[in-house]
Design an enzyme around this catalytic site. Sequence first.
Site: not given
Length: 515
Positions: A44, A462
């Site tokens: 399950c 960056d």
Amino acid sequence: MGLASPSVVRHDPAFAERYRAIAARDARFDGLFITAVSSTGIYCRPSCPARTPKPENVTFYLTSAAAQEAGYRACRRCLPEAAPGTPEWDLRGDLVGRSMRLVADGVVDREGVSGLASRLGYSSRQVQRLLVAELGAGPLALARAQRAQSARALLTGTDLRLSDVAFAAGFGSVRQFNDTINEVFGTRPRDLRLRGRRATGDRGGPPVGTAIRLSLTLPVRAPFDAAGIVGFLASRAIEGVEVARLDGPELVYARTLELPHGPGAAQVTCTPTGTGAWQVDLALELAALSDVAVAVARVRRLFDLDADPTAVDAALAADRGLAQSVASTPGIRVPGAVDPHEVVLRAIVGERASVAAARTRLSRLASSGEPYRSSIPGLTRVFPTTRRITEDALRQDLGARKRQAVLEAARALADGDLVVDVGQDPVELRRTLQARSGIRPSTASYVAMRVLGDTDAWLDGDTALVAGATVLGMLGDVPQARRSRDLAVRALAWSPWRSYAQMHLWGAAETLVSR
């Protein structure tokens, strides 16, 4: 492998944590592990509503394939195959993580175990031994479990004929399909379809013209920042290759695809269903049914649908500088890729250029792509092949240095001298890319983030990251010359989720631009 036995129950922290999750029926763990119950013979998802089994009857597995290999069948009540996938394979750059990414991309079905092993740089025997030792299932069992998962989604989510479902899911024959569905789900394909069918909706069916069209709903963990991921893709959309719509309650993104058996297209529609929750519907146009599973896997990677937003948000919110952004944008996602080669070339063209400028240049570059006729307005071509780009880039206004980098990368990708795919080792991929002329470390990290789903990429230097951190008040009075270095040091505390932190910082930087 599995975790069980009374002694393990008492002493294994991992078992105890997972058992608490299933006792609470906590849906946040769906897809992260499988619960197998010896007294019933079924497995399950953690949130299954059935009565919590006794600890001594429970074994936990990382994959449904391992549970199937151990003789368990899928629960008909909770349908564990319908849960989102695990983010662990993107977190791991080892052989297991690389293997699982390649299996999801259909490499075992197309190239066999030997092809998988060749891409990984190991022998078939080594791959089999390592995967069984780590996961409890080898490559063939993992691929079989994926075929069963794809078949279940097609049975319950489309009106395709059963024989078409069999081949679309990757089975070699209808008999193999029937036997696998019966063994995994304990029922016939037709009965599985009847139990799982949705009440309404056009689920796709027979071929229309020369294209096969079908629709599916993709499972996703909440919260899900649909606006963020669709907005990111929309702002970078290449004319003719991608289109997006952000002006309604539904968010839509579509693009053409280059798939193993021919070109196609995908349209993703995100519809809000509640606080932080969205329904994600996928419409596909394909040249061959056998490309269904590959197309779905690539779209899931593009939208980062297997992420664990709870873990990511909890870790990043611990930083006071990010806490407000996390609270206002829960469930942020990192964009992936449907075509690794395309991402490499896009990253080079976009290096040190504004998003708008890169989009314009890429649209010109993509104008040489093969024409594509789509029922989705705005899609007119596929992104050009690397060989076509080697011919076309010379005519583009890219600047001498960037043009040369694009040409060299395109030739290397076309000739196989540069290999970039989802099965690469992140460290080795960065090293290989940085060794090439014209590719900076930040560009290599960007490629690793998008192609491999690297959760811990960091684009050092960056400027947009520095701008975003400034907006969020992280850098205070730090001199301009030190800001990038100090931010990189601070980012170490965000590991292994630096890619997601970057999305928050880029988002903050965009608010600065829009003021």
